[in-house]
Design a protein around this motif. Structure first.
Motif, PDB file in Angstrom:
ATOM      1  N   ALA A 104       0.866  -1.177   0.000  1.00 27.85           N
ATOM      2  CA  ALA A 104       0.000   0.000   0.000  1.00 27.85           C
ATOM      3  C   ALA A 104       0.900   1.223   0.000  1.00 27.85           C
ATOM      4  N   ASN A 105       0.559   2.223  -0.814  1.00 28.51           N
ATOM      5  CA  ASN A 105       1.466   3.348  -1.024  1.00 28.51           C
ATOM      6  C   ASN A 105       0.720   4.681  -0.885  1.00 28.51           C
ATOM      7  N   PRO A 106       0.581   5.186   0.340  1.00 27.28           N
ATOM      8  CA  PRO A 106      -0.056   6.490   0.514  1.00 27.28           C
ATOM      9  C   PRO A 106       0.923   7.607   0.159  1.00 27.28           C
ATOM     10  N   GLY A 107       0.405   8.674  -0.444  1.00 24.28           N
ATOM     11  CA  GLY A 107       1.278   9.787  -0.811  1.00 24.28           C
ATOM     12  C   GLY A 107       0.483  10.937  -1.381  1.00 24.28           C
ATOM     13  N   PHE A 108       1.140  11.735  -2.214  1.00 26.71           N
ATOM     14  CA  PHE A 108       0.491  12.894  -2.823  1.00 26.71           C
ATOM     15  C   PHE A 108       1.189  13.213  -4.137  1.00 26.71           C
ATOM     16  N   ALA A 109       0.510  13.985  -4.966  1.00 25.51           N
ATOM     17  CA  ALA A 109       1.089  14.489  -6.208  1.00 25.51           C
ATOM     18  C   ALA A 109       0.752  15.965  -6.341  1.00 25.51           C
ATOM     19  N   TYR A 110       1.648  16.709  -6.962  1.00 30.42           N
ATOM     20  CA  TYR A 110       1.353  18.082  -7.367  1.00 30.42           C
ATOM     21  C   TYR A 110       1.377  18.113  -8.886  1.00 30.42           C
ATOM     22  N   VAL A 111       0.259  18.487  -9.497  1.00 30.10           N
ATOM     23  CA  VAL A 111       0.108  18.424 -10.945  1.00 30.10           C
ATOM     24  C   VAL A 111       0.100  19.833 -11.516  1.00 30.10           C
ATOM     25  N   ALA A 112       1.099  20.160 -12.324  1.00 27.07           N
ATOM     26  CA  ALA A 112       1.130  21.412 -13.070  1.00 27.07           C
ATOM     27  C   ALA A 112       0.754  21.127 -14.524  1.00 27.07           C
ATOM     28  N   VAL A 113       0.787  22.137 -15.362  1.00 26.08           N
ATOM     29  CA  VAL A 113       0.403  21.954 -16.758  1.00 26.08           C
ATOM     30  C   VAL A 113       1.464  21.187 -17.530  1.00 26.08           C
ATOM     31  N   THR A 114       2.732  21.436 -17.243  1.00 25.89           N
ATOM     32  CA  THR A 114       3.805  20.808 -18.021  1.00 25.89           C
ATOM     33  C   THR A 114       4.637  19.817 -17.229  1.00 25.89           C
ATOM     34  N   TRP A 115       4.343  19.645 -15.931  1.00 29.87           N
ATOM     35  CA  TRP A 115       5.131  18.708 -15.138  1.00 29.87           C
ATOM     36  C   TRP A 115       4.310  18.233 -13.944  1.00 29.87           C
ATOM     37  N   GLN A 116       4.802  17.182 -13.324  1.00 33.84           N
ATOM     38  CA  GLN A 116       4.152  16.609 -12.146  1.00 33.84           C
ATOM     39  C   GLN A 116       5.213  16.025 -11.231  1.00 33.84           C
ATOM     40  N   VAL A 117       5.072  16.246  -9.937  1.00 33.40           N
ATOM     41  CA  VAL A 117       5.955  15.640  -8.963  1.00 33.40           C
ATOM     42  C   VAL A 117       5.102  14.881  -7.959  1.00 33.40           C
ATOM     43  N   SER A 118       5.553  13.705  -7.552  1.00 31.04           N
ATOM     44  CA  SER A 118       4.793  12.904  -6.605  1.00 31.04           C
ATOM     45  C   SER A 118       5.740  12.166  -5.669  1.00 31.04           C
ATOM     46  N   ALA A 119       5.236  11.803  -4.506  1.00 32.16           N
ATOM     47  CA  ALA A 119       6.008  11.057  -3.520  1.00 32.16           C
ATOM     48  C   ALA A 119       5.051  10.180  -2.735  1.00 32.16           C
ATOM     49  N   GLU A 120       5.532   9.003  -2.332  1.00 35.44           N
ATOM     50  CA  GLU A 120       4.679   8.102  -1.573  1.00 35.44           C
ATOM     51  C   GLU A 120       5.507   7.159  -0.720  1.00 35.44           C
ATOM     52  N   LEU A 163       2.216  -5.205   2.519  1.00 35.91           N
ATOM     53  CA  LEU A 163       0.983  -5.807   3.005  1.00 35.91           C
ATOM     54  C   LEU A 163       1.141  -7.293   3.284  1.00 35.91           C
ATOM     55  N   ASN A 164       2.247  -7.885   2.822  1.00 32.26           N
ATOM     56  CA  ASN A 164       2.547  -9.281   3.134  1.00 32.26           C
ATOM     57  C   ASN A 164       4.065  -9.449   3.120  1.00 32.26           C
ATOM     58  N   HIS A 165       4.535 -10.641   3.465  1.00 32.40           N
ATOM     59  CA  HIS A 165       5.980 -10.869   3.567  1.00 32.40           C
ATOM     60  C   HIS A 165       6.662 -10.698   2.218  1.00 32.40           C
ATOM     61  N   ALA A 166       5.999 -11.126   1.136  1.00 31.92           N
ATOM     62  CA  ALA A 166       6.602 -10.986  -0.188  1.00 31.92           C
ATOM     63  C   ALA A 166       6.738  -9.526  -0.605  1.00 31.92           C
ATOM     64  N   GLY A 167       5.922  -8.654  -0.006  1.00 32.52           N
ATOM     65  CA  GLY A 167       5.985  -7.240  -0.339  1.00 32.52           C
ATOM     66  C   GLY A 167       7.115  -6.494   0.327  1.00 32.52           C
ATOM     67  N   GLY A 168       7.846  -7.146   1.244  1.00 33.71           N
ATOM     68  CA  GLY A 168       8.971  -6.510   1.909  1.00 33.71           C
ATOM     69  C   GLY A 168       8.919  -6.706   3.406  1.00 33.71           C
ATOM     70  N   THR A 169      10.012  -6.379   4.057  1.00 29.22           N
ATOM     71  CA  THR A 169      10.101  -6.550   5.507  1.00 29.22           C
ATOM     72  C   THR A 169      10.043  -5.230   6.264  1.00 29.22           C
ATOM     73  N   GLY A 170       9.964  -4.120   5.554  1.00 28.55           N
ATOM     74  CA  GLY A 170       9.913  -2.819   6.199  1.00 28.55           C
ATOM     75  C   GLY A 170       9.433  -1.761   5.234  1.00 28.55           C
ATOM     76  N   PRO A 171       9.044  -0.585   5.750  1.00 29.14           N
ATOM     77  CA  PRO A 171       8.539   0.474   4.881  1.00 29.14           C
ATOM     78  C   PRO A 171       9.643   1.082   4.027  1.00 29.14           C
ATOM     79  N   GLY A 172       9.245   1.694   2.936  1.00 23.47           N
ATOM     80  CA  GLY A 172      10.178   2.378   2.037  1.00 23.47           C
ATOM     81  C   GLY A 172       9.567   3.678   1.540  1.00 23.47           C
ATOM     82  N   PHE A 173      10.213   4.276   0.551  1.00 19.86           N
ATOM     83  CA  PHE A 173       9.785   5.577   0.045  1.00 19.86           C
ATOM     84  C   PHE A 173      10.229   5.709  -1.402  1.00 19.86           C
ATOM     85  N   ARG A 174       9.425   6.365  -2.226  1.00 26.80           N
ATOM     86  CA  ARG A 174       9.851   6.679  -3.587  1.00 26.80           C
ATOM     87  C   ARG A 174       9.247   8.013  -4.012  1.00 26.80           C
ATOM     88  N   ALA A 175       9.921   8.653  -4.974  1.00 25.81           N
ATOM     89  CA  ALA A 175       9.467   9.931  -5.518  1.00 25.81           C
ATOM     90  C   ALA A 175       9.604   9.884  -7.031  1.00 25.81           C
TER      91      ALA A 175
END
Length: 224
Positions: free
Chosen positions: A161-177, A182-194
């Motif tokens: 599960a990846n909660p986050g936000f995005a800022y949407v402009a006309v010519t670009w977009q930036v997002s982070a989450e 949600l299970n063992h195959a999904g990883g052993t700890g939280p992470g982050f990406r942008a």
């Protein structure tokens, strides 16, 4: 999701738009170039073919009694990653030495699928008229939560599960989450990406802002 869905739909010639109901369906066919990345991130794999389908549905067309739901939208994607080779290299811990070894593992077909629930603050202002926002950045934020699943053939599905936000402009977009397993195959700890996206069809409309396989007039639109 992989590839990540674009939060706002601008000038997508390959997509079928249903503007009245804020709906979009799009298909893609990608080629993953093999052995073009680092083993450390699992990118040293054979070539892949990746057919996919993407969809989105906004609720800005709801009647007045449900106006509180208008800022919400749902997007989703299903991408089938089909390897064109039989093996890939990966990193694995060596329990005998305590180090990390490079191992060869079978390349398997993997289904990447998921969906997101989004909330556009653009709909909280009376200035919204279906065109570009008249004020920034207060009406450009998109809080969202994304649910991502990777299902290798014959193996356990990795879910996050990846909660986050995005800022949407006309010519670009930036997002982070955040990345929450949600299970063992999904990883052993939280992470982050942008992610930072540039919309070439808006930056260079004379080159990218028109359909490649159609003679229909160019149309500019921002859905949500």
């Amino acid at each position: 999701m992989r590839p990540s869905p674009r939060t706002s739909f601008h000038h997508q010639p390959e997509a079928q738009h249903l503007n009245l109901h804020e709906a979009l369906v799009s298909v893609s066919l990608d080629w993953g170039i093999g052995h073009s990345g680092s083993v450390a991130v699992g990118a040293d794999a054979p070539d892949t073919i990746q057919p996919g389908i993407f969809f989105g549905r906004g609720f800005g067309d709801l009647p007045a009694e449900f106006s509180w739901l208008r800022p919400f939208a749902i997007t989703g994607a299903v991408v089938d990653e089909i390897p064109l080779g039989s093996a890939r290299r990966a990193l694995a811990p060596n329990l005998a030495t305590g180090g990390i070894d490079t191992v060869v593992s079978p390349a398997v077909e993997t289904l990447h699928w998921g969906f997101s629930i989004q909330y556009s603050t653009l709909y909280l202002t009376k200035r919204f008229d279906g065109g570009p926002p008249k004020e920034e950045p207060l009406n450009q934020w998109v809080p969202l939560v994304e649910f991502k699943f990777d299902s290798p053939r014959g193996q356990q599905t990795a879910a996050t599960a990846n909660p986050g936000f995005a800022y949407v402009a006309v010519t670009w977009q930036v997002s982070a989450e955040a990345i929450i397993p949600l299970n063992h195959a999904g990883g052993t700890g939280p992470g982050f990406r942008a992610q930072l996206l540039f919309f070439l069809d808006d930056l260079m409309p004379s080159l990218f802002g028109k359909p490649l396989l159609s003679n229909q007039p160019e149309r500019s639109q921002i859905a949500w």
